[in-house]
Design an enzyme around this catalytic site. Structure first.
Site, PDB file in Angstrom:
ATOM      1  CG  HIS A  86     -48.958 -41.541  24.936  1.00  0.00           C
ATOM      2  ND1 HIS A  86     -50.158 -41.894  25.273  1.00  0.00           N
ATOM      3  CD2 HIS A  86     -49.147 -41.807  23.371  1.00  0.00           C
ATOM      4  CE1 HIS A  86     -50.677 -42.519  24.286  1.00  0.00           C
ATOM      5  NE2 HIS A  86     -50.460 -42.352  23.248  1.00  0.00           N
ATOM      6  CB  SER A 141     -52.016 -44.936  21.620  1.00  0.00           C
ATOM      7  OG  SER A 141     -52.481 -43.414  21.426  1.00  0.00           O
ATOM      8  CG  ASP A 154     -51.151 -43.010  28.173  1.00  0.00           C
ATOM      9  OD1 ASP A 154     -51.620 -43.186  29.439  1.00  0.00           O
ATOM     10  OD2 ASP A 154     -50.652 -42.242  27.829  1.00  0.00           O
TER      11      ASP A 154
END
Length: 331
Positions: A269, A182, A206
């Site tokens: 995610h 992230s 991601d």
């Protein structure tokens, strides 16, 4: 962090829209929901004023960021490595003849977030490694906009720390792999950039989308010898991750927008780091190169094969790949 009012909700069921290049120009609404490391949604104001006092403190005190070493000699209890403190490294279990992997968490997370032990254990159960968990929670636990603005500073600090480790122990950059999830994906990109792209591998799990889609400083293909991104929640309508190719090789598991057995964007995610850890253990997920985003969406990719993830420091590839996975570990 305000959580009471949901001013912008992601769909519970991720839509199976094609991955489109236009996402680079996608603008999120002012208020969004974004998850912390435990999968709890928080309301984020993307126009919130930056906390400059916190940013200045992070710049003044780089030791707020912890570098926690785990090896097969201390697989569960960390040793703290301190930049510019040679004894902290030389008296630790760090072995320059073993590969080094750095794990960087995302927003509102710290050393105890689930992805750290899962990826750490995947490496140490497989073989010898220096696993360094970067805890940048002092900044990451602040508001999203401030954390996002501090990512370059923390990333450059990580790069300088690895330069110090290299000078102190002789550990070559060719034995180093930086893995970030992230916001952490962009952070490790800055670390690699700080070292002129000399690091063997950078893997973005991601990479975060909000405030990064049109940001030219996001994770990029020149941040290491080989840069890979794994996109699992990159839908064009408010996905948590960037949904377009940004690395040397970009993988779009199951199309890159929704994952098997997931009904929320949080699950999609987090699947990125779950898939990566599984590939370290089994190296079993094979992507097929795609000539277009439509092929990714329709699952009609028939190009060359490339393994997704894994711990191969000599790995290299380029292009966009679709890989299909199962619903449960090891996928």
């Amino acid at each position: 962090m305000r959580t009471a009012i949901v001013l912008f909700a992601f769909s519970a069921f991720a839509s199976a829209v094609p991955v489109r290049e236009e996402q680079a120009d996608f603008e999120y609404p002012r208020f969004i929901q974004f998850p912390d490391g435990d999968g709890v949604l928080h309301t984020v104001d993307l126009q919130e004023e930056v906390d400059h006092n916190l940013l200045e403190e992070v710049q003044r005190n780089p030791n707020n960021n912890l570098y926690l070493l785990f090896t097969r000699r201390n697989p569960h209890t960390s040793q703290t490595l301190v930049i510019n403190d040679r004894n902290s490294v030389l008296n630790s279990n760090f072995n320059p003849s073993h590969p080094t992997v750095v794990i960087a968490h995302g927003w509102f997370s710290n050393q105890n977030t689930d992805l750290n032990p899962v990826i750490r254990n995947a490496y140490l159960d497989k073989g010898e490694a220096n696993v360094i968990v970067l805890d940048w929670g002092h900044l990451a636990m602040g508001d999203y906009v401030t954390a996002m603005n501090g990512v370059p500073t923390v990333g450059r600090g990580l790069g300088q720390f690895l330069g110090f480790v290299h000078e102190t122990t002789g550990a070559p950059f060719s034995s180093m792999h930086l893995v970030g999830f992230s916001l952490g994906a962009h952070l490790v990109g800055f670390a690699g950039r700080e070292l002129g792209g000399a690091i063997a591998r950078v893997t973005g799990l991601d990479p975060a989308g909000p405030l990064w889609n049109s940001n030219s400083d996001h994770l990029g293909p020149n941040d290491a010898v080989y840069v890979e991104a794994i996109h699992t929640d990159g839908g064009t309508v408010g996905g948590f991750g960037i949904g377009t190719a940004i690395a040397n090789a970009d993988f779009f598991p199951n199309g890159g927008t929704s994952q098997p057995a997931c009904i929320t964007s949080i699950c999609n995610h987090n699947r990125a780091w779950e898939l990566f850890a599984a590939t370290v253990s089994y190296n079993h997920l094979t992507g097929k190169e795609c000539s277009s985003n439509l092929q990714i969406s329709l699952n009609t990719c028939r190009g060359q094969s490339l393994q997704m993830g894994n711990d191969d420091l000599r790995k290299w590839g380029s292009g966009k790949y679709r890989v299909d996975t199962a619903r449960r570990y090891p996928f």
